[in-house]
Design an enzyme around this catalytic site. Structure first.
Site, short mmCIF file in Angstrom:
data_model
loop_
_atom_site.label_atom_id
_atom_site.label_comp_id
_atom_site.label_asym_id
_atom_site.label_seq_id
_atom_site.Cartn_x
_atom_site.Cartn_y
_atom_site.Cartn_z
N ALA A 63 1.23 -1.29 -0.33
CA ALA A 63 -0.11 0.02 0.25
C ALA A 63 0.58 1.14 -0.34
CB ALA A 63 -0.74 0.06 1.01
N GLU A 111 -1.14 -9.40 -0.09
CA GLU A 111 -2.45 -9.46 0.33
C GLU A 111 -3.81 -9.82 -0.81
OE1 GLU A 111 -2.76 -6.79 4.67
OE2 GLU A 111 -2.04 -6.13 2.60
N GLU A 131 4.14 -4.96 7.82
CA GLU A 131 3.74 -4.28 8.23
C GLU A 131 3.79 -3.45 9.75
OE1 GLU A 131 1.04 -5.45 4.96
OE2 GLU A 131 2.13 -6.27 6.61
#
Length: 258
Positions: A63, A111, A131
């Site tokens: 992300a 993901e 993360e």
């Protein structure tokens, strides 16, 4: 669209996340365009999908950290929901989706790959959920799908320790089905998608739903899910053609998706 390209090759659709300068990182714009792309796919003429990334270095590097860095608690939760909603749409999409992982698949990249039915990768692929090194948890399903796919122990090691895995280890873990060179990857994905597309589309879709729904149900409930989907295939033109061809010892003339 600015970040997503879509091509149709016969019965196979190819979605490419096209943000190579940012290693195809997922921001709100990418997620919105992917959502719109899925909504626009014609399920009458498309029988399998391939999802890949632009370039030869990265499938999806994660992300967009620049976008995430200033989010409030509420905004972070909303961003997680946005990603989860799109990935869940991909996971439950009526037709099979093949992830052709052409490089980095980190964070959101791992993901989104796990949201696909089948994963194959290039030999330079790298999978991970880094993360916690950024002070957050995986937010787009990583804590849930990774444990389901490779077992809780190894998933916890990867997530807690930011331990990435290379292509060969990903195959050994069952995270991917096969490893190819960069040049072989997309042709291999198209070949597999083509094999899927040749089979009866109604039956293939029913199999996807049976597997996905059954995995989350106790066995006694799961076999009822299968029974109903099995029954739903009967009296279709494709069922009559498939069984007729078998009994008449001839090749199927072509499934009509009806």
């Amino acid at each position: 669209m600015d970040f997503i390209t879509y091509e149709q090759e016969g019965f196979v659709g190819v979605i490419t996340i096209n943000r190579p300068k940012a290693l195809n990182a997922l921001n709100s714009g990418v997620l919105d365009e992917l959502n719109s792309c899925l909504d626009a796919i014609d399920l009458e003429t498309t029988r399998a999908l391939i999802l890949t990334g632009a370039g030869e270095k990265s499938f999806v590097a994660g992300a967009d950290i620049a976008e995430m860095s200033t989010l409030t608690k509420a905004e972070g939760e909303a961003f997680g929901k946005k990603g989860n909603d799109v990935f869940r749409k991909l996971e439950t999409f009526p037709i099979p989706v093949i992830a052709a992982v052409n490089g980095f698949a980190l964070g959101g990249g791992c993901e989104i790959a796990m949201s696909c039915d089948i994963r194959i990768c290039s030999d330079n692929a790298l999978f991970g959920q880094p993360e916690v090194g950024l002070g957050i948890t995986p937010g787009f399903g990583g804590t849930q799908r990774l444990a389901r796919l490779i077992g809780a122990g190894k998933a916890k090691e990867m997530i807690y320790a930011c331990a990435n895995v290379k292509a060969d280890e990903a195959k050994a873990l069952g995270l991917v089905n096969a490893v190819y060179t960069q040049e072989e990857l997309l042709p291999a994905a198209k070949k597999l998608a083509g094999k899927i597309a040749k089979n009866a589309p109604i039956a293939v879709r029913a199999c996807k739903k049976a597997i996905n729904d059954g995995l989350d149900a106790p066995m006694d409930e799961a076999i009822v899910i299968e029974e109903k989907l099995f029954g739903s295939c009967f009296e279709t033109e494709d069922q009559r053609e498939g069984m007729g061809a078998f009994l008449e010892k001839r090749k199927v003339e072509g499934f009509k998706n009806r």
